[in-house]
Each structure stands twice: as C-alpha cells, then as structure tokens.
Write an enzyme that holds these catalytic residues in place. Structure first.
Site, PDB file in Angstrom:
ATOM      1  N   GLU A 175     -22.602  -5.413  13.506  1.00 61.29           N
ATOM      2  CA  GLU A 175     -21.271  -5.682  12.963  1.00 61.29           C
ATOM      3  C   GLU A 175     -21.068  -5.086  11.570  1.00 61.29           C
ATOM      4  OE1 GLU A 175     -23.167  -7.801  14.590  1.00 61.29           O
ATOM      5  OE2 GLU A 175     -21.961  -8.093  16.388  1.00 61.29           O
ATOM      6  N   HIS A 221     -19.145 -19.220  17.693  1.00 56.80           N
ATOM      7  CA  HIS A 221     -18.284 -18.309  18.453  1.00 56.80           C
ATOM      8  C   HIS A 221     -16.876 -18.867  18.604  1.00 56.80           C
ATOM      9  CE1 HIS A 221     -22.237 -16.713  19.590  1.00 56.80           C
ATOM     10  NE2 HIS A 221     -21.625 -15.603  19.951  1.00 56.80           N
TER      11      HIS A 221
END
Ligand SMILES: Cc1ncc(C[n+]2csc(CCOP(=O)(O)OP(=O)(O)O)c2C)c(N)n1
Ligand SMILES: [Mg+2]
Lengths: 325, 334
Positions: free
Chosen positions: B68, B137
């Site tokens: 990321e 998440h």
C-alpha cells in the site's frame, strides 16, 4: 550479476575533460555552500537542522552528471550536491536554507531542504526518509507510460535502505523493469549508530541479488568513478533493462547535523578521510582548478549576501500552494 | 434527487459500476489516467474496475503486489511527473499503512515546495462496515483527510454521485481521497450516461427539505437518516436532510443557511464519534451560528470501539434508524 569492486572503475564511458571540469565546478560550488553554511549556522539562528554533506560531495555530483536534464531526481537531504549537480544555482539553494523568498520553495523548504526545479528534473524532497523510493518509481512509470526514455533516480542513505518502501518499490521496479536507479550513499552512519550494528550485510548493494538486478559498489569519493557507474546504470534503464542498485562508499566528515558533538566517533576518525574535491582537482590543470574554486567561492559569497539582505517571506505565504489555483 | 435532475438519459447501474463508468469514460478522453491496485486488472475486489483492463490493457490498468505504501507513493510520484493515477487501496483502513505517502507526500508536496502546479491523483478508499469484516477492514477513515490539509475528501452516497464525484475527481488538479461506501457497492441507482455528469467537489445537497431541524450526514448514513426523517414526519418533526458528499472542502454556506433557518442541527455518520467529522461540524456550527441555535448540536455516530468481527455485535456499533429517530426527537422536543 553482482559486480562489486570497491574503488575500481566499473567500466563504461569515460568522462571527457569538459565533463571533469563541469563536475569540479559544481563540486566546488557545493563545497563553498558547505563552508558558508558551517559558518552561518555557527553565527546565526537556523530554523531546522543543517545536515552537512562536506566530504560526500562526489557521489551526488558524479551521479547527477550522468543524468540528463529531463531525468527525474528524488534526493535525500544531506548537503546540496544533488541539487547543484543537477544544475541549480546557489541563489535559490541558499535562499531556501535561509528561509527567504528567493529560495526555490519561496523560503518554505528551509531546515531539511526541499529544493525543487521541475524544469531540470529536481523533483523535490520528502523529509520522511524512504519516501524517495515509491515517488521515484512513480516518475519512472510516468516516463515508461509516455514512452519517453527518461529515467528516475532515488538517492538515499545507508540507514534508509532499511525502510519497507525500499523493498515494496524495488519488487515492482525490478518486475516491471522500470527505468529507476537506486543510489545509496553509504557513509556508514545513521545519526550516531554505525551501520554495521544494524545491517546483516557490509554492502547495501548485496540486496540487489534478491531482486535479480545488478548491485554495484563504487568509490563514492571519486566523482569520475561514480559518474561511470551511474552512466552505465542509466544506459541499462533507458534500454528497458530495469533498475540498478548503486552503492557509493562515502565519508561523513562532520556530525549528523551542524553542532553534533559526535561523542560516538573515534577521535582519529578523520585519518581515513580522502577529500573528493582534491581527488578530482588532481586530474585537472592546477591553475584551472584554482580558478574554478575562486569563482565558486565568489559566486556563493554573493548569493549568500543577497539572500541575507532579503526580507522574510510575507505572512500570507502560510496559506499559499495548499491547493492548486 | 435535486442535484441529479438532468436532461441526460439515465441508466440503472450499481454504485461501483458507476465509479467504473466514470473511469472508463475519462480514460478514453485522457491518456494520462492510469489505474493501479491489487487485482484491478481482474476487476478489483469490489468490481468497480471491471472490464477496464480489457479495454485499456495492462499498461494502464496495473495489478500491484500487497504494497500500500508503494501504491500511494507511486501515485504521488506519477502525479508529480504529470500523470493522473487512480489507485484502489482496497480498504480505507490501509490509509494508515500508506500514511506517509498520503498525508505527507500527496497532501504536502506542493505546499512544502512552494509550487502552484496541478497534481491529480485519485485514491479510492472503500470504507465502512460490511457485515463482519472486522476491526481492521471496516474503518471509516475519512476524517484523516480532514486533518491533513492539501487533500480533497469525498464520500458519495448514491450511484449517481459515485459517478459524478469520480468524474470531478479525475479532472481535479488536487489529490482526492475518494471514499466509496462498502455497503453501497452493489446498490443500484439511476445514473446519467455520458462523461459530463459532474458532481462538483465541495457541494452538498439537500436530500429532503424540512423546517424543524437540519440533519447533516453523508455516505452510508444518508439512507438511514432519510428513513428516520420519514418516521419523524409522522410525529410532526420535519427534518431537512443534507448529504454533505464532500468533507474537504465542506459546504459551509449550505450548512449554515439551513441551520439558520431550522435553528437546530444534528450530525449523523458511521465514523467514530470522538474527533470524528461530526465533532468538527458541530464545533463550526456553534462558532458561526450559536445565537441561531435553539438547542445543542447533537451527534449520532459510531461507538468509540474497534468494530467487532461478529455481525450482530458490529451492528450495535453503528447508528441505527431508531437512534437517529431518538436524537431527532431530543433535538426538536428537548
Ligand atoms: C522516516 C524517518 N525516520 C527518521 C528520521 C530522522 N532522521 C533524519 S536523518 C536520519 C539518519 C539517516 O541515515 P542515512 O539514511 O544513513 O543518511 P545520512 O544521515 O547518513 O546521510 C534520521 C534517523 C527521518 N527524517 N525520517
Ligand atoms: Mg548514513
């Protein structure tokens, strides 16, 4: 394909003497700024920290001399050899260091320098170490997508080779054969911690093997050797053969920051020092070298005076350039 | 809906497909746009990029590793070099993994270099609960973009806005954090066809006009807020529901006009309450319109806990229609 020969010329194109002179001239400017800043920080207040690069100039000068004007440079903030090497003038560099409007950032990028000049590929600096890797890869990908043959160079220190972004980026750059050069200046120190205490390998270039890219160790005190190694890596990158990891063995002559008492260093550490400026001067005509040095000193002195005479940036500077428009 | 009332034809497609449509249409017009992320070439985890690689090839629709920081940093570097990257970060939670790249590099690059140059980059952050995705998440991370000046922050609540805000983001000369709402991914809506359906960044819209109080919301909480307003209407409480759509810049004129008219305000969002977007909004309203207020500004927001993996427990952590109704009564009846 690790070919590591510390101190040896790794082959490739040899610089002609005009190039040697240009490198010397820019290294002299860099050194003159180093001396000017050393004095300035001693005698004045300084916002942020000045990280002296004296003694390490050959790496940035040699490598940037191998870059084209339109190649992308992302550098780390010790000294100013990269910005000068890429073609910036002392004026905007000192302007930033002294926090003046004539700086390339309008005086915003002082302490840890953010010198920038997109027109000559000086793309700026991220003062969180390790930010160079993905940014340079983004510029390399841009070049690849546009089908230009520009390359991007990410410059970093030995301590910064441990950042996760080093790996995240090189995995992709190697897989995609991005025109990206990783250029490490290994001065064997991260602040006051010796690299050998925290590194599993002596050479940062050893990491290259894991990515199946060339890892090259070069004498970082020798601008000509650095030029040659970098020129070869750039040639590969332009030819679509992907990244190279270059490690220049350099010498940090002073403290981590100006004023660092360096209690952690052996009292005789300077015995091993080789002056990169003297090393290059020995390959030039003596008179020519001293004329170039005198010119550089004079140029820096007048840029310094001009910057010191300036007012500070206007207060409304704090709201500028946050959003485009 | 007032803002999407248009002469253009519409088509019923999902929220994610609407984002994808905006991308396709913009990529046809602009070679400098490329898409990168984990699995984007195969249609992305949430399908918004479906078909992109077929049309544009894997040079412009690029699958990356699990990386990321690299993805966001690459976006910054490519944008600095004049490209227009679109990165699907998979989950808003991962903003923290790429924190340096998003909040220092994308947000600050031009500022710290004193540059007034365009820098287009769209970072897609799917946010919010999706029935048991767990504490790492499901986060609503949009407040982070409010705290790091230099970024624009949007959260569409309808399929039409998903397209319209994406169209705007792709032409925006500043980096945009584009928060897509997980629970809305496959919700259908009437979406204008054509590449000129822009929802301007920074403009809120009135989803339900009303006179008793102003309810400010966005993203996943727009629909529950409208339901709550419907219930309260039966009790004689007439809520004005405003969908903020953008959090940076935030549409203060529209907000303050409404509050000065209704004299009451509440903020509803899924993000956690403490130091969430509602804290800023409530503080701003009392600073600007204190003497127009009949009662304190209320917040209905996510509980200050990590979101449980268990679906039933998770549901307890985010605002329900009943909670919004209760807050509406408290706001209007005291
Ligand atoms: C992410 C991050 N961590 C720590 C620092 C503080 N810091 C500035 S310079 C430096 C040492 C860096 O060592 P190295 O990469 O070897 O470069 P050198 O200072 O030797 O030139 C540190 C730790 C920083 N600026 N950014
Ligand atoms: Mg070091």
């Amino acid at each position: 394909m690790n070919d590591q020969h510390p101190g040896k010329n790794p082959g490739g194109p040899a610089p002609d003497s005009d190039l040697l002179k240009r490198m010397y001239q820019r290294m002299a400017l860099t050194r003159a700024i180093e001396q000017c800043m050393a004095q300035h920080v001693r005698n004045n207040r300084f916002s942020g920290w000045w990280h002296p690069g004296e003694g390490q100039e050959a790496a940035g000068i040699g490598a940037s001399a191998a870059m084209r004007r339109d190649d992308y440079l992302f550098y780390q903030g010790r000294g100013c050899s990269w910005a000068i090497g890429k073609g910036m003038a002392p004026g905007p560099i000192l302007g930033d260091l002294l926090g003046k409007p004539s700086g390339s950032t309008g005086g915003k990028g002082g302490g840890v320098p953010h010198w920038v000049d997109y027109a000559i590929g000086v793309m700026g600096e991220g003062a969180t170490l390790g930010s160079v890797y993905p940014l340079a890869a983004g510029a390399a990908l841009a070049a690849k997508q546009r089908g230009t043959d520009q390359v991007a160079l990410a410059n970093f220190g030995d301590g910064t080779a441990a950042r996760g972004t080093f790996h995240e980026t090189l995995v992709h750059a190697a897989a995609w054969k991005l025109p990206l050069i990783y250029f490490c200046e290994n001065n064997e120190w991260l602040v006051g911690t010796p690299l050998k205490q925290v590194s599993p390998t002596e050479n940062i270039a050893d990491y290259a093997a894991g990515y199946h890219i060339p890892g090259v160790v070069v004498d970082g005190q020798d601008a000509q050797a650095v030029y040659t190694a970098t020129a070869e890596a750039i040639e590969r990158a332009r030819a679509g053969e992907g990244p190279t990891l270059i490690e220049a063995k350099v010498f940090r002559k002073h403290g981590h920051y100006a004023g660092d008492p360096q209690h952690y260093r052996a009292p005789d550490y300077l015995d091993a020092y080789r002056d990169p400026l003297a090393l290059l001067a020995a390959r030039l005509d003596e008179d020519e070298a001293s004329a170039l040095w005198a010119q550089a000193e004079a140029e820096v002195a007048s840029a310094y005076q001009a910057a010191m005479a300036e007012d500070d940036p206007a207060p409304d500077t704090i709201f500028k350039d946050l959003y485009y428009g | 809906m007032a803002d999407t009332q248009t002469m253009a034809d519409t088509q019923s497609i999902t929220y994610n497909a609407a984002m994808g449509q905006a991308l396709v249409e913009a990529m046809r017009e602009d070679d400098s746009i490329f898409v990168l992320g984990q699995g984007v070439a195969t249609g992305g985890w949430f399908g918004a990029e479906k078909g992109l690689a077929d049309e544009f090839g894997t040079d412009r629709v690029i699958d990356s590793n699990i990386s990321e920081a690299f993805e966001a940093g690459l976006a910054a570097g490519a944008a600095i070099a004049g490209m227009k990257p679109v990165i699907n970060m998979g989950f808003g939670d991962f903003a923290l993994i790429a924190g340096d790249e998003i909040f220092h590099k994308l947000a600050k690059w031009r500022y710290m270099h004193g540059l007034n140059v365009p820098m287009t980059a769209v970072i897609i952050f799917p946010i919010g609960t999706m029935n048991g995705a767990g504490p790492e998440h499901s986060s609503c991370t949009e407040v982070l973009g409010m705290h790091f000046p230099g970024l624009k922050v949007v959260v569409p609540s309808t399929a039409a806005d998903a397209k319209g805000l994406m169209c705007a983001a792709l032409r925006e000369p500043n980096p945009v954090l584009f928060h897509s709402v997980n629970t809305l991914s496959f919700q259908r809506g009437d979406v204008p066809t054509g590449s000129d359906h822009f929802v301007p960044i920074g403009k809120a819209c009135v989803r339900r006009p009303g006179s008793s109080a102003t309810l400010l919301t966005y993203g996943s909480m727009v629909e529950p807020s409208l339901q709550a307003a419907g219930q309260l209407a039966g009790e004689g409480i007439d809520l004005e529901v405003i969908d903020l759509r953008s959090l940076v810049p935030i549409d203060w004129p529209l907000i303050l006009d409404s509050v000065r008219r209704t004299n009451r305000a509440m903020v509803v969002h899924e993000a956690m309450k403490t130091a969430g977007p509602g804290a800023e909004i409530a503080a701003h309203i009392q600073e600007q319109a204190f003497f127009d207020l009949e009662s304190p500004v209320l917040r209905v927001a996510g509980k200050d806990v990590p979101l449980p993996q268990h679906g039933a427990l998770e549901a307890l952590c985010i605002p329900s229609v009943a909670e919004i109704v209760a807050a509406g009564r408290q706001l209007c009846l005291g």
